[in-house]
Enzyme design. Sequence first.
Site, PDB file in Angstrom:
ATOM      1  N   CYS A 118      -0.754   6.555   9.812  1.00  0.00           N
ATOM      2  CA  CYS A 118       0.489   6.241   9.862  1.00  0.00           C
ATOM      3  C   CYS A 118      -0.106   4.944  10.908  1.00  0.00           C
ATOM      4  CB  CYS A 118       1.060   7.019  11.104  1.00  0.00           C
ATOM      5  SG  CYS A 118       2.002   7.963  10.029  1.00  0.00           S
TER       6      CYS A 118
ATOM      7  N   HIS B  86       9.567   6.813  19.918  1.00  0.00           N
ATOM      8  CA  HIS B  86       8.273   6.351  20.749  1.00  0.00           C
ATOM      9  C   HIS B  86       8.666   6.405  22.059  1.00  0.00           C
ATOM     10  CE1 HIS B  86       6.316   6.407  16.806  1.00  0.00           C
ATOM     11  NE2 HIS B  86       6.719   5.379  16.408  1.00  0.00           N
TER      12      HIS B  86
ATOM     13  N   GLU C 148       0.836  -1.137  -0.066  1.00  0.00           N
ATOM     14  CA  GLU C 148       0.003   0.008   0.023  1.00  0.00           C
ATOM     15  C   GLU C 148       0.799   1.275   0.025  1.00  0.00           C
ATOM     16  OE1 GLU C 148      -3.783  -1.805   2.350  1.00  0.00           O
ATOM     17  OE2 GLU C 148      -2.688  -0.689   3.217  1.00  0.00           O
TER      18      GLU C 148
ATOM     19  N   CYS D   9       1.472  -1.224  15.180  1.00  0.00           N
ATOM     20  CA  CYS D   9       1.481  -1.191  13.935  1.00  0.00           C
ATOM     21  C   CYS D   9       0.930  -2.230  13.011  1.00  0.00           C
ATOM     22  CB  CYS D   9       2.965  -0.954  13.282  1.00  0.00           C
ATOM     23  SG  CYS D   9       3.129  -0.749  11.405  1.00  0.00           S
TER      24      CYS D   9
ATOM     25  N   CYS E 108       6.671  -6.737   7.116  1.00  0.00           N
ATOM     26  CA  CYS E 108       7.760  -6.149   7.740  1.00  0.00           C
ATOM     27  C   CYS E 108       8.508  -7.201   8.546  1.00  0.00           C
ATOM     28  CB  CYS E 108       7.042  -4.869   8.544  1.00  0.00           C
ATOM     29  SG  CYS E 108       8.587  -3.997   9.408  1.00  0.00           S
TER      30      CYS E 108
ATOM     31  N   GLU F   3      10.521  -1.895   6.480  1.00  0.00           N
ATOM     32  CA  GLU F   3      11.576  -1.080   7.382  1.00  0.00           C
ATOM     33  C   GLU F   3      12.706  -0.853   6.046  1.00  0.00           C
ATOM     34  OE1 GLU F   3      14.488   0.766   8.582  1.00  0.00           O
ATOM     35  OE2 GLU F   3      12.869   0.469  10.102  1.00  0.00           O
TER      36      GLU F   3
ATOM     37  N   CYS G 288       3.500   8.821   0.625  1.00  0.00           N
ATOM     38  CA  CYS G 288       4.236   7.857   1.602  1.00  0.00           C
ATOM     39  C   CYS G 288       4.051   6.099   1.001  1.00  0.00           C
ATOM     40  CB  CYS G 288       3.075   7.595   2.879  1.00  0.00           C
ATOM     41  SG  CYS G 288       3.592   6.491   3.942  1.00  0.00           S
TER      42      CYS G 288
ATOM     43  N   CYS H 144       7.059  -4.042  15.728  1.00  0.00           N
ATOM     44  CA  CYS H 144       6.193  -2.909  16.695  1.00  0.00           C
ATOM     45  C   CYS H 144       4.746  -3.563  16.712  1.00  0.00           C
ATOM     46  CB  CYS H 144       6.427  -1.711  15.846  1.00  0.00           C
ATOM     47  SG  CYS H 144       8.014  -1.205  15.396  1.00  0.00           S
TER      48      CYS H 144
END
Length: 346
Positions: free
Chosen positions: A339, A222, A94, A121, A114, A166, A107, A118
């Site tokens: 996000c 974060h 996406e 996410c 991934c 990543e 973006c 995390c």
Amino acid sequence: MNVKKKDIRTLTKDQLRLFFEENGDKSFRGNQVYEWLWSKGAHSFNDMTNISIATRKILEENFVINHIRVDQMQRSTDGTIKNAVKLHDGLIVESVLIPTPTRTTACVSSQVGCSLDCKFCATARLKRMRNLNPDEIYDQVMAIDKESRLYHNRPLSNIVFMGMGEPLMNYNNVLKAIDKITSPEGLAMSPKRITVSTSGVPKMIKKMADDEVKFKLAVSLHSAIDEIRTSIMPFNETFPLNDLREALEYWYAKTKSKITYEYVVWEGINDRKEDIEALIRFCSYVPCKVNLIEYNPIDDGAFQQASNKAIDNYINGLESHGIVINVRRSRGKDIDAACGQLANKS
């Protein structure tokens, strides 16, 4: 016997010129084909209208163009566009067009899934299936540039590598894609308008500095407390904050380029006074700015947006120490394009 056709966009311009020479044609034909493939974004050899049909047939017999296809496009009430992009092997990633009154930002994704974990996410819930090739990254940008011109009457102005994956785990292909994007023979975009966002891979941050890249660096931080960061970003155990700090100091010493920290504040996780103090200390090591990002739920309830009071405490604390801070409101939440939401419901 069927010979597997080669992806033509893995060839350099010189290799294309040589191909035509070896096939009894003029070498400049390679220049023409290269222009069609990159600056004009041809999807098929039949698009190459200034090349003879006979030559197009030779290309068809020897090569393929593994072009992406926008399988589904969703438009948000705020003008954000999310593309579900189908790759040549049927896998889907996406990418998102984010408009503001002064710019349009792409973006883009760098991996299918991934390899990091995390917990906040949606993309991390997918296993990493493969890296994207340079042309697949480039095609996402081309598609969003066309949508920007069509729906917002202006060309794409910025790119962020904050989509699925990543980027530093697909380093070589990301750099090759950026080379094409910034090349006069590609999209001729300034590298200063490109930001690569990483969760923090110290060795690769140092390599970027050594490679003298010209784009900007953002770090998905974060928390500036190891125990908390590890609890929400488990790979932090392998790449702890001291290692990240050292890499960022190295980056700034080599590039003199300010770093952006992406930071979400969650209720009961990183909304205390000591969390703010730890971030202020971390920001003192290297010139930086902080983007406080509104959290976008992924339906499991474990992470909740912190209170306005907690956000205000962060803003006041950072500003009192002279740290530049931007509060980023999410765009495209109604289509899961904000996000952390990519791959949530596709």
